[in-house]
Design a protein around this motif. Structure first.
Motif, PDB file in Angstrom:
ATOM      1  N   MET A   1     -23.000  -0.846   9.728  1.00  0.00           N
ATOM      2  CA  MET A   1     -23.059  -1.385   8.365  1.00  0.00           C
ATOM      3  C   MET A   1     -24.321  -0.907   7.649  1.00  0.00           C
ATOM      4  SD  MET A   1     -20.275  -3.074   7.946  1.00  0.00           S
ATOM      5  CE  MET A   1     -19.524  -1.917   9.089  1.00  0.00           C
ATOM      6  N   VAL A   2     -25.452  -0.913   8.355  1.00  0.00           N
ATOM      7  CA  VAL A   2     -26.709  -0.429   7.773  1.00  0.00           C
ATOM      8  C   VAL A   2     -26.573   1.044   7.382  1.00  0.00           C
ATOM      9  CG1 VAL A   2     -29.144   0.067   8.281  1.00  0.00           C
ATOM     10  CG2 VAL A   2     -28.144  -2.122   8.968  1.00  0.00           C
ATOM     11  N   ASP A   3     -25.997   1.843   8.270  1.00  0.00           N
ATOM     12  CA  ASP A   3     -25.820   3.271   7.988  1.00  0.00           C
ATOM     13  C   ASP A   3     -24.922   3.489   6.776  1.00  0.00           C
ATOM     14  OD1 ASP A   3     -27.423   3.817  10.180  1.00  0.00           O
ATOM     15  OD2 ASP A   3     -25.735   4.290  11.512  1.00  0.00           O
ATOM     16  N   LEU A   4     -23.860   2.697   6.659  1.00  0.00           N
ATOM     17  CA  LEU A   4     -22.950   2.845   5.523  1.00  0.00           C
ATOM     18  C   LEU A   4     -23.629   2.452   4.210  1.00  0.00           C
ATOM     19  CD1 LEU A   4     -19.638   1.570   7.134  1.00  0.00           C
ATOM     20  CD2 LEU A   4     -20.131   3.901   6.363  1.00  0.00           C
ATOM     21  N   VAL A   5     -24.473   1.423   4.238  1.00  0.00           N
ATOM     22  CA  VAL A   5     -25.232   1.057   3.029  1.00  0.00           C
ATOM     23  C   VAL A   5     -26.173   2.200   2.649  1.00  0.00           C
ATOM     24  CG1 VAL A   5     -27.002  -0.494   2.095  1.00  0.00           C
ATOM     25  CG2 VAL A   5     -25.040  -1.435   3.336  1.00  0.00           C
ATOM     26  N   HIS A   6     -26.839   2.770   3.634  1.00  0.00           N
ATOM     27  CA  HIS A   6     -27.743   3.889   3.353  1.00  0.00           C
ATOM     28  C   HIS A   6     -26.983   5.111   2.839  1.00  0.00           C
ATOM     29  CE1 HIS A   6     -31.014   2.130   6.197  1.00  0.00           C
ATOM     30  NE2 HIS A   6     -31.048   1.586   4.989  1.00  0.00           N
ATOM     31  N   ALA A   7     -25.708   5.218   3.177  1.00  0.00           N
ATOM     32  CA  ALA A   7     -24.876   6.330   2.706  1.00  0.00           C
ATOM     33  C   ALA A   7     -24.317   6.079   1.305  1.00  0.00           C
ATOM     34  CB  ALA A   7     -23.737   6.581   3.681  1.00  0.00           C
TER      35      ALA A   7
ATOM     36  N   PRO B   1     -22.907  -3.595  -0.020  1.00  0.00           N
ATOM     37  CA  PRO B   1     -22.600  -4.673   0.924  1.00  0.00           C
ATOM     38  C   PRO B   1     -21.319  -5.423   0.567  1.00  0.00           C
ATOM     39  CG  PRO B   1     -24.940  -4.655   0.458  1.00  0.00           C
ATOM     40  CD  PRO B   1     -24.302  -3.656  -0.476  1.00  0.00           C
ATOM     41  N   ALA B   2     -21.048  -5.602  -0.723  1.00  0.00           N
ATOM     42  CA  ALA B   2     -19.843  -6.336  -1.125  1.00  0.00           C
ATOM     43  C   ALA B   2     -18.568  -5.618  -0.693  1.00  0.00           C
ATOM     44  CB  ALA B   2     -19.846  -6.546  -2.635  1.00  0.00           C
ATOM     45  N   GLU B   3     -18.507  -4.306  -0.890  1.00  0.00           N
ATOM     46  CA  GLU B   3     -17.282  -3.598  -0.505  1.00  0.00           C
ATOM     47  C   GLU B   3     -17.141  -3.520   1.015  1.00  0.00           C
ATOM     48  OE1 GLU B   3     -17.110   0.369  -2.122  1.00  0.00           O
ATOM     49  OE2 GLU B   3     -19.089   0.883  -1.353  1.00  0.00           O
ATOM     50  N   LEU B   4     -18.249  -3.391   1.723  1.00  0.00           N
ATOM     51  CA  LEU B   4     -18.192  -3.384   3.181  1.00  0.00           C
ATOM     52  C   LEU B   4     -17.751  -4.746   3.713  1.00  0.00           C
ATOM     53  CD1 LEU B   4     -21.439  -1.378   3.932  1.00  0.00           C
ATOM     54  CD2 LEU B   4     -19.079  -0.576   4.204  1.00  0.00           C
ATOM     55  N   ALA B   5     -18.226  -5.809   3.079  1.00  0.00           N
ATOM     56  CA  ALA B   5     -17.835  -7.157   3.496  1.00  0.00           C
ATOM     57  C   ALA B   5     -16.331  -7.350   3.343  1.00  0.00           C
ATOM     58  CB  ALA B   5     -18.600  -8.189   2.675  1.00  0.00           C
TER      59      ALA B   5
END
Length: 50
Positions: A16-22, A26-30
């Motif tokens: 999740m951290v890596d995807l945010v950095h990419a 956070p809302a779409e990942l959630a």
């Protein structure tokens, strides 16, 4: 009483951290992965502190 669940695995939190950095939010990942945006925000903050 709040719902309690086992903690997310470290690998999941790091993903999740890596995807945010990419560039993902956070809302779409959630929505996609079924955790809360606040949890993801917390993980990103903790990763930055580490």
């Amino acid at each position: 009483m709040s719902k309690s669940r086992p903690p997310y695995p470290a690998e999941f939190r790091q993903q999740m951290v890596d995807l945010v950095h990419a560039g993902r939010t956070p809302a779409e990942l959630a929505r996609e992965f079924g955790c809360t945006a606040q949890s993801i925000i917390n993980w990103v903050g903790q990763a930055a502190a580490d």
